[in-house]
Design an enzyme around this catalytic site. Structure first.
Site, PDB file in Angstrom:
ATOM      1  N   GLU A 174       0.827  -1.214   0.000  1.00 26.06           N
ATOM      2  CA  GLU A 174       0.000   0.000   0.000  1.00 26.06           C
ATOM      3  C   GLU A 174       0.858   1.260   0.000  1.00 26.06           C
ATOM      4  O   GLU A 174       0.398   2.349   0.326  1.00 26.06           O
ATOM      5  CB  GLU A 174      -0.976  -0.030   1.180  1.00 26.06           C
ATOM      6  CG  GLU A 174      -1.795  -1.334   1.232  1.00 26.06           C
ATOM      7  CD  GLU A 174      -3.245  -1.214   0.773  1.00 26.06           C
ATOM      8  OE1 GLU A 174      -3.832  -0.153   0.951  1.00 26.06           O
ATOM      9  OE2 GLU A 174      -3.785  -2.214   0.245  1.00 26.06           O
ATOM     10  N   HIS A 251      -3.510   1.566   7.865  1.00 26.35           N
ATOM     11  CA  HIS A 251      -2.171   1.912   7.366  1.00 26.35           C
ATOM     12  C   HIS A 251      -1.386   2.460   8.553  1.00 26.35           C
ATOM     13  O   HIS A 251      -1.967   3.077   9.456  1.00 26.35           O
ATOM     14  CB  HIS A 251      -2.226   3.006   6.284  1.00 26.35           C
ATOM     15  CG  HIS A 251      -2.841   2.578   4.999  1.00 26.35           C
ATOM     16  ND1 HIS A 251      -3.790   3.316   4.335  1.00 26.35           N
ATOM     17  CD2 HIS A 251      -2.628   1.482   4.234  1.00 26.35           C
ATOM     18  CE1 HIS A 251      -4.147   2.694   3.225  1.00 26.35           C
ATOM     19  NE2 HIS A 251      -3.464   1.576   3.145  1.00 26.35           N
ATOM     20  N   CYS A 375      -2.621  11.266   4.127  1.00 29.43           N
ATOM     21  CA  CYS A 375      -3.072  10.339   3.066  1.00 29.43           C
ATOM     22  C   CYS A 375      -3.097  11.026   1.726  1.00 29.43           C
ATOM     23  O   CYS A 375      -2.943  10.401   0.683  1.00 29.43           O
ATOM     24  CB  CYS A 375      -4.497   9.861   3.323  1.00 29.43           C
ATOM     25  SG  CYS A 375      -4.725   8.942   4.827  1.00 29.43           S
TER      26      CYS A 375
END
Ligand code: SUG
Length: 454
Positions: A174, A251, A375
């Site tokens: 990711e 995350h 993000c």
């Protein structure tokens, strides 16, 4: 030669909506089905970019992907003209249409993992687009990410854009959201912390989450470190605490954030957090000629895990505004949380860490899908020469900011629900907007609709 950290922010796409697609991401799960405001989402992101650019920090833009992704729907077997593809998908596989319409590519911390040229044996900047295999709606992002990165970082003598890591779910990757580079300054040699949730080949004792799946594998990061020609001395791997994943830390950038020699982390971020921090400090001292790493721990007694996730404190950006002086770029939700706000105020008032100021941003549209300030940006450390070599049109200055604000106001809807995603007019509007955007950014043809028949 000077070195800069450039923040590439993802521009929110015209189909931003709340579809509840990310199991394990509590904001996405709880907002699924609400009506979104794509126009406001994009303007909120642009306001954050402008603030950082006004601080004098290099800021750039990554364009959104084409959505609904008609090319992906065709690969899933739908045929005919574009409107027929949308209509058939809406009828036969509505959740697939929703997955192929997400604007999730705005969260570019998941676009790729990046290694600056200072740290790579071949002296180039390396990018590996994340494979994002754990979520269907995100797994369709890598081909466009690679095309976009290649259009911006054009010169193969300076930049290497690799293929995403292959190997299926066991090799899930990711990107930068699980990676932190530490260095005495951006231009100094770096130490890379890669954080995984699972191993493709787990040992007998490896702890695992019970409720939500881990998205990042250790082996994917090991492969990336090899492809990016990072020496063993420059790499440290750590495992996320499975309890954190179960609390919604999908995350690692939801529970820790670093910049240069500062590491803000929750005490429950990792499996054996104290051992991870001790090793990080020792390894940092070794690469930085003895300079200390400032590890700023947030105790669970001050900010419980659940409030860390709800406020998104750790999804703040930390940026260097002057030598030794850093700013926290935090979501406004941190002010609304009494404990979190008090903690940040106290750190700044104490003044004994590089963190000297905090700025709060209303990013509610993105936050409601689990995407905070960090993000929304991909950090790329570049020398002057590398900065001069990238496609010039993506650098944000006041003129580009004003143009993008006008562009959003011209093309974006202010209400979008899932029932709108099959509307062929939305596809037409989005393509018209993206076609104009590639001209504004000077990127040529990068989208499937532009490349078809080219
Ligand atoms: O992958 N949300 C994204 C949020 C990504 C946040 N990125 C970082 N932490 N770096 C995700 O879960 C939700 C889409 C929806 O439900 O409509 C979503 O994809």
């Amino acid at each position: 030669m000077k070195t800069h950290e450039v923040n590439f922010d993802g521009l929110v796409g015209p189909t931003h909506n709340y579809a509840g697609l990310s199991h394990g991401n509590v904001a996405s799960m709880s907002h699924g089905g609400r009506v979104a405001n794509p126009r406001q989402a994009a303007l909120q992101g642009l306001a954050k970019m402008k603030f950082l650019a006004d601080l004098g920090l290099p800021q750039a833009v990554l364009p959104p992907h084409e959505r609904p992704a008609v090319d992906a729907l065709r690969r899933f077997g739908f045929a005919g003209r574009d409107a027929a593809v949308l209509a058939a998908a809406a009828k036969q596989a509505p959740r697939l249409l929703v997955a192929c319409s997400s604007a999730s590519n705005m969260w570019v911390a998941n676009a790729a993992t990046v290694t600056p040229s200072h740290d790579s044996a071949d002296g180039r900047v390396h990018f590996t687009p994340a494979n994002l295999l754990s979520k269907l709606h995100r797994s369709i992002e890598p081909p466009q990410t690679a095309r976009t990165l290649r259009a911006i970082f054009r010169d193969p003598r300076r930049f290497a854009v690799h293929e995403p890591i292959a190997g299926g779910a066991a090799m899930g990757d990711e990107g930068a959201a699980n990676h932190t580079r530490f260095a005495a300054s951006h231009g100094a040699r770096g130490l890379h912390l890669f954080v995984h949730g699972h191993a493709a080949f787990p040992g007998a004792k490896a702890p695992a989450p019970r409720q939500f799946a881990s998205r990042q594998s250790r082996e994917a990061f090991e492969a990336i470190a090899r492809c990016h020609l990072l020496g063993d001395n420059a790499v440290l791997h750590a495992q996320q605490d499975p309890a954190a994943i179960d609390a919604g830390v999908f995350h690692n950038d939801v529970i820790s954030v670093g910049n240069e020699n500062l590491f803000l982390h929750h005490e429950q971020a990792f499996v054996r957090t104290p051992a991870v921090i001790a090793e990080l400090k020792a390894r940092f001292a070794a690469v930085s000629g003895g300079r200390p790493l400032v590890a700023l721990k947030v105790p669970a007694a001050r900010v419980p895990m659940r409030e860390a996730v709800r406020s998104y404190l750790f999804n703040s950006q930390i940026v260097t505004v002057a030598p030794g002086r850093m700013a926290l770029i935090a979501p406004a939700d941190c002010v609304e949380n009494r404990r979190v706000h008090a903690f940040v105020r106290e750190v700044i008032e104490r003044g004994d860490t590089p963190l000297q100021e905090a700025h709060y941003f209303d990013l509610k549209q993105s936050m409601s899908n689990g995407g905070g300030p960090a993000c929304l940006r991909l950090r790329v450390v570049l020398t002057d020469a590398e900065l001069a070599a990238l496609a010039p049109g993506v650098r944000l200055d006041p003129a580009l900011h004003a143009r993008l604000v006008a562009w959003v106001k011209k093309h974006y809807r202010d209400r979008l629900g899932q029932e709108d995603l099959a509307d062929p007019a939305l596809l037409r509007e989005s393509r018209r907007a993206l076609d104009e955007l590639t001209q504004i950014l000077g990127l040529g043809s990068i989208y499937p609709f532009q490349l078809a028949g080219a």
